[in-house]
Design a protein around this motif. Structure first.
Motif, PDB file in Angstrom:
ATOM      1  N   VAL A 225      49.138  41.336  30.961  1.00 52.35           N
ATOM      2  CA  VAL A 225      48.806  41.578  32.366  1.00 52.35           C
ATOM      3  C   VAL A 225      47.553  42.443  32.401  1.00 52.35           C
TER       4      VAL A 225
ATOM      5  N   VAL B 299      45.625  31.448  32.875  1.00 50.57           N
ATOM      6  CA  VAL B 299      46.137  32.284  33.963  1.00 50.57           C
ATOM      7  C   VAL B 299      47.514  31.783  34.390  1.00 50.57           C
ATOM      8  N   ALA B 300      48.480  32.668  34.376  1.00 48.26           N
ATOM      9  CA  ALA B 300      49.811  32.319  34.861  1.00 48.26           C
ATOM     10  C   ALA B 300      49.995  32.765  36.299  1.00 48.26           C
ATOM     11  N   PHE B 301      49.336  33.816  36.666  1.00 53.28           N
ATOM     12  CA  PHE B 301      49.576  34.398  37.989  1.00 53.28           C
ATOM     13  C   PHE B 301      48.390  35.266  38.362  1.00 53.28           C
ATOM     14  N   VAL B 302      48.002  35.202  39.618  1.00 50.38           N
ATOM     15  CA  VAL B 302      46.993  36.120  40.138  1.00 50.38           C
ATOM     16  C   VAL B 302      47.509  36.687  41.451  1.00 50.38           C
ATOM     17  N   GLY B 303      47.607  37.986  41.532  1.00 51.17           N
ATOM     18  CA  GLY B 303      48.003  38.626  42.777  1.00 51.17           C
ATOM     19  C   GLY B 303      46.887  39.543  43.227  1.00 51.17           C
TER      20      GLY B 303
ATOM     21  N   ASP C 108      45.181  44.741  34.858  1.00 48.85           N
ATOM     22  CA  ASP C 108      45.112  45.449  36.141  1.00 48.85           C
ATOM     23  C   ASP C 108      43.902  46.374  36.087  1.00 48.85           C
TER      24      ASP C 108
ATOM     25  N   PRO D  96      42.184  41.362  41.451  1.00 45.15           N
ATOM     26  CA  PRO D  96      43.526  40.848  41.264  1.00 45.15           C
ATOM     27  C   PRO D  96      44.256  41.512  40.106  1.00 45.15           C
ATOM     28  N   VAL D  97      45.560  41.533  40.237  1.00 42.36           N
ATOM     29  CA  VAL D  97      46.409  41.772  39.079  1.00 42.36           C
ATOM     30  C   VAL D  97      46.683  40.393  38.510  1.00 42.36           C
ATOM     31  N   SER D  98      46.404  40.186  37.249  1.00 46.00           N
ATOM     32  CA  SER D  98      46.598  38.846  36.731  1.00 46.00           C
ATOM     33  C   SER D  98      47.521  38.830  35.520  1.00 46.00           C
ATOM     34  N   GLY D  99      48.345  37.808  35.483  1.00 45.19           N
ATOM     35  CA  GLY D  99      49.193  37.551  34.328  1.00 45.19           C
ATOM     36  C   GLY D  99      48.554  36.451  33.511  1.00 45.19           C
ATOM     37  N   LEU D 100      48.213  36.744  32.281  1.00 41.83           N
ATOM     38  CA  LEU D 100      47.467  35.801  31.461  1.00 41.83           C
ATOM     39  C   LEU D 100      48.225  35.450  30.189  1.00 41.83           C
TER      40      LEU D 100
END
Lengths: 813, 108
Positions: free
Chosen positions: B66, B93-97, B68, B25-29
């Motif tokens: 982020v 974690v704010a976002f996981v793509g 990656d 995942p690409v993650s926003g932390l």
């Protein structure tokens, strides 16, 4: 790799992370902040609603333009979330706009679903009920709004004299109910979310609030970023995101929580450092009867309690739970320290448990024995997974044995009270409790010739085809059920509608008026903001329309003592409004009429609610809500404590005024540890635990149709320990077959993924309807709450190639 | 009770992202520090030195990043190391793509 797409993902990830960082509201994880300012104008209007998902009860502001929800923002006026939302809440508006919304009633004819008119659909349902009213069952939900649940409850118990009504909350929090009843004589938490702002120690018992109740968990973690010290102790069977934030992680074996709580109490007693004053003044000791255990149990002396608990030494507890003895001592020392404040949180881990009532009671007992009760920050608190599990299920009483206002069908005086308040004939309410969820589906899926005495089942606002345990036994299609008829009210096609004979398209969330009750006793209200698509209609209207058709057919139960329709609503001139006709349903506010009728029940167990209009003005109010001398309405944050609860008698510091021992005291229970009903063995060597993930809500019916959430978590998986995978020659991402004695499920493996189970344990989320893990789970349930245990059963993990070879071999042999 | 499937567009692995658990995942932390970020410049420099990490805004003890990475193993390494950096008290974690192809499995 598509660089452009990855770049997009990175920018989205950064935007999400930055929005959390720059938020002014004080929470941290994992939330997205509200937009600053919510401009009206240019056709855009904003109105409040509670979020549609979990039991936290965050408020959102819903932006509507041209009859469509176009924006969602956190509601800064809301005490629960102060303007912030988790990733699901941020996308809640999108749940209305999946491409495959159900918009017409569909009747299965010759195996094929065919569009029919609403009038015909209501007719079909009413006639099936009229033909065999006692063989009809209504399966509802903690997502029913309060008026929807109240209408269903009155229709069944007051109208049909049929108690076969039960909600899906039976599967998620029934053990919390029985735990509260056994301990305090009345349901629902004494404390509130403010405990999270005050506690020095937070203990999560088999609970993962970082993913399941992220806004609440943020209230704690954010205190740390402000320099406060909050010790988080995570007691669990696998590492989760909550573990990541915890100071201590105590990994227990399944059912270890029972042993741990007994071990803490043992040490408090042995070391004589329990809160003697609190216990002496406000508590009794209780144990289960030897022959036929009941929820009330029997009184035991403190001496007897000491004897019974003596064997739960730290070393013995270590053997039972797997948690080192010195950690048990550490917990006991914390509870012995009354200079600090301790909040316990739990949810499904303690509720979906064959000893669910026992472990709930024991954790309450730990807090009572140690005196960590009744001060802000000192609280045993259970959380709910659905937005109105408390409001609609526990308060309205939509469980098979219950009536509104904390009444039960088994007690003649309770039935008489409710018959009087509903103005229905004496004896209308059946004294026999109806079928609880597992029993209801057993009776529906069993052929009539074999005693399956439910032949028509109406499902509203839930998805049992995905959530029932042991689906192959309790739901999946079987031969010999041609006379059975499944009616499903839904917004989207689901695992349940696949087997439905009649599908009724339902309005969702802000497509209708509604009221919810959240985990902290907060009752919330919203108005309809947009029209539902096509011919989708309100669930509450469906119930009233069916009732009225039965009234027309001459069903006596649909008339009150004055001969009027039991759901009659009149205008200011006394003229009846035909609310059973959908075109007239919104000529008045049916929710308000039903709520005001329901409100009269709420004073019977000190769960007083305010008038409807007070909720219109507020972002929810926590009951009991009591009118003040100046005409205002005051909510209650902390029950049973004199400093805040208006019902505590003057001169008392605490009073448990619904005590089952009728002496104002709470009960500290002793229960013996017992092992889980099914444990790993040579044939099925792994524990299976099931649960949820941050991105999806329950069965994913709504969240899997929101592209952002689907992309973030596209498919279910099985979490597995790397050494277990290596031992079985299973590679990352490989599809394996999970097999139990009841069924199978194919899943890709995620080794050392988001959650990290220990060796010998696997975890599978249940949100994905293409991978039904409940084919494997066990329907064994708690003896009091009847809640099944989804957290532990025995399975094996088989490489797909091996499973295929085995299947081929079986065919040839 | 019937048994026919309703032929509508229930999301499946074909209509959603396909089997992507093998991917990274690409993650926003959000990194949360014990005290204001200014006192942890060294830690921020450490973060910036990690090639897979991009740092974003910081405010009130919180820093957006982020991650990656190219393998799941590396992703886990980064997660673990960030959590252990001086002054870090929380990693959220704010976002996981998830990525959508199969080229991130070489550590398996």
């Amino acid at each position: 790799m598509d660089a452009k797409r990855r770049s997009f993902l990175k920018s989205t990830a950064m935007a999400a992370a930055c929005s959390m960082v720059t938020s002014e509201a004080g929470f941290s994880l994992p939330v997205l902040s509200a937009d600053d300012g919510l401009p009206d104008g240019d056709g855009l209007t904003w109105n409040k609603a509670p979020c549609r998902f979990c039991g936290t009860g965050c408020h959102v502001q819903v932006g509507v333009e041209d009859g469509r929800v176009v924006a969602i923002a956190g509601d800064k006026a809301a005490d629960v979330n102060k303007g912030l939302l988790c990733v699901k809440g941020y996308h809640v508006g999108g749940i209305l706009y999946g491409k495959d919304r159900l918009t017409k009633p569909l009747l299965r004819k010759d195996g094929k679903l065919t569009e029919i008119e609403w009038d015909d659909a209501i007719d079909i349902v009413a006639k099936r009920i009229m033909d065999a009213p006692d063989k009809f069952a209504f399966y509802g939900s903690g997502q029913w709004t309060i008026p929807e649940g109240f209408a269903a409850q009155k229709f069944m118990k007051g109208g049909l004299g049929n108690n076969h009504i039960d909600p899906n909350a039976r599967l998620c929090m029934a053990s919390a109910v029985t735990g509260f009843l056994a301990t305090y004589g009345v349901d629902e938490p004494a404390g509130c979310y403010a405990d999270l702002d005050e506690c020095d120690v937070l203990i999560t018992w088999g609970n993962n609030p970082a993913e399941m109740h992220p806004v609440l968990f943020s209230r704690v973690t954010d205190r740390r970023s402000r320099g406060e010290t909050v010790r988080i102790i995570d007691i669990g069977t696998r590492r989760t995101r909550t573990t990541d934030a915890a100071n201590d992680y105590l990994e227990m074996q399944p059912h270890g929580d029972v042993a741990i709580s007994l071990g803490i109490m043992h040490l408090l007693i042995q070391n004589e450092n329990y809160d003697k004053s609190f216990v002496e003044n406000f508590c009794n000791f209780r144990g289960a009867e030897a022959d036929t255990p009941t929820l009330q149990g029997e009184a035991i002396s403190e001496e007897d309690f000491r004897k019974r608990i003596a064997k739960y030494t730290p070393e013995h507890v270590e053997e039972l739970s797997g948690v080192p003895a010195d950690k048990i001592r550490m917990l006991a020392e914390l509870f012995a320290n009354r200079e600090i404040r301790i909040t316990s949180l739990w949810c499904m881990g303690m509720n979906q448990h064959t000893m669910g009532t026992a472990i709930n009671s024991l954790v309450h007992g730990v807090h009572l024995l140690s005196g960590h009760f009744g001060r802000p920050g000192d609280a045993p608190t259970s959380l709910t997974g659905q937005p109105s599990a408390c409001g609609t299920v526990r308060e309205v009483g939509t469980l098979a044995h219950a009536l509104p206002g904390g009444r039960v069908v088994a007690k003649p005086e309770h039935r008489a009270q409710c018959e009087e308040m509903w103005n229905v004939r004496e004896g209308s309410i059946n004294p026999e409790p109806g079928y609880h969820t597992v029993k209801m589906f057993e009776q529906f899926t069993k052929p009539t010739s074999e005693g399956g005495d439910i032949n028509t089942l109406f499902v509203q606002v839930t998805n049992p085809g995905q959530t029932l345990p042991n689906l192959n036994a309790l739901f999946n299609s079987k031969d010999g059920l041609e006379d059975k008829f499944l009616i499903v009210s839904e917004v989207y096609p689901t695992a349940t509608t696949r087997l439905a004979d009649l599908i009724l398209p339902a309005a969702l969330w802000v497509e209708k008026n509604g009221m919810f009750g959240n985990s902290e006793r907060r009752t919330q209200q919203w108005f309809k903001m947009v029209d539902p698509p096509g011919e989708a209609r309100d669930d509450c209207w469906m119930t009233i329309a069916i009732a009225h058709r039965l009234f027309e057919l001459g069903h006596e139960g649909m008339k009150n003592k004055d001969g009027e329709f039991i759901f009659a609503v009149k205008d200011e001139n006394g003229k009846e409004i035909p609310v059973w006709e959908f075109e007239h349903y919104y000529d008045t506010n049916v929710d308000k009429h039903l709520f005001e009728e329901y409100r009269a029940f709420t004073t019977m167990k000190h769960k007083n609610l305010a008038p409807y209009d007070e909720y219109v003005a507020a972002r929810g109010l926590r009951w009991p809500v009591v009118e003040q001398s100046d005409g205002s309405w005051r909510e209650t944050k902390f029950r049973f404590a004199a400093f805040d609860d208006p019902f505590v008698a003057e001169g008392q510091e605490f009073e448990f005024y619904h005590s089952s021992s009728n002496d104002g005291r709470a009960q500290i229970w002793f229960h013996e540890y017992a092992p889980p009903p099914e444990m790993p063995d040579d044939e099925y060597p792994f524990w299976l635990c099931t649960g949820r993930v941050l991105e999806h809500w329950h069965t994913g019916t709504m969240t899997r149709r929101v592209s952002q959430l689907s992309r973030a978590m596209p498919t279910s998986y099985v979490e597995m320990h790397a050494e277990d995978a290596q031992a079985a020659n299973i590679r990352q991402g490989e599809t394996v077959v999970i097999e139990s004695r009841r069924g199978v499920c194919e899943l890709p493996v995620w080794i050392d993924g988001r959650g990290r189970p220990p060796r010998g344990t696997i975890f599978v989320p249940f949100f994905d309807e293409t991978k039904l893990i409940n084919n494997c789970t066990l329907e064994a349930h708690d003896p009091f709450s009847k809640q099944p245990d989804y957290k532990k059963c025995a399975v094996r993990v088989v490489k797909k190639s091996t499973a295929k070879a085995n299947a081929t071999e079986m065919v040839h042999s | 009770m019937g048994c026919m499937l309703l032929g509508t567009a229930i999301p499946t692995k074909d209509t959603l992202f396909s089997e992507s658990l093998t991917q990274v995942p690409v993650s926003g932390l959000v990194v949360t520090f014990q005290t204001p970020v200014d006192q942890y410049r060294e830690t921020i420099e450490l973060l910036r030195a990690v090639p897979e990490i991009e740092t974003g805004e910081f405010k009130n003890g919180k820093l957006a990043i982020v991650v990656d990475s190219e393998t799941r193993h590396r992703d886990q390494e980064i997660w673990d190391s960030v959590r252990q950096m001086p002054g870090v008290i929380d990693l959220a974690v704010a976002f996981v793509g998830f990525d959508d192809d199969q080229n991130h499995t070489r550590d398996e």
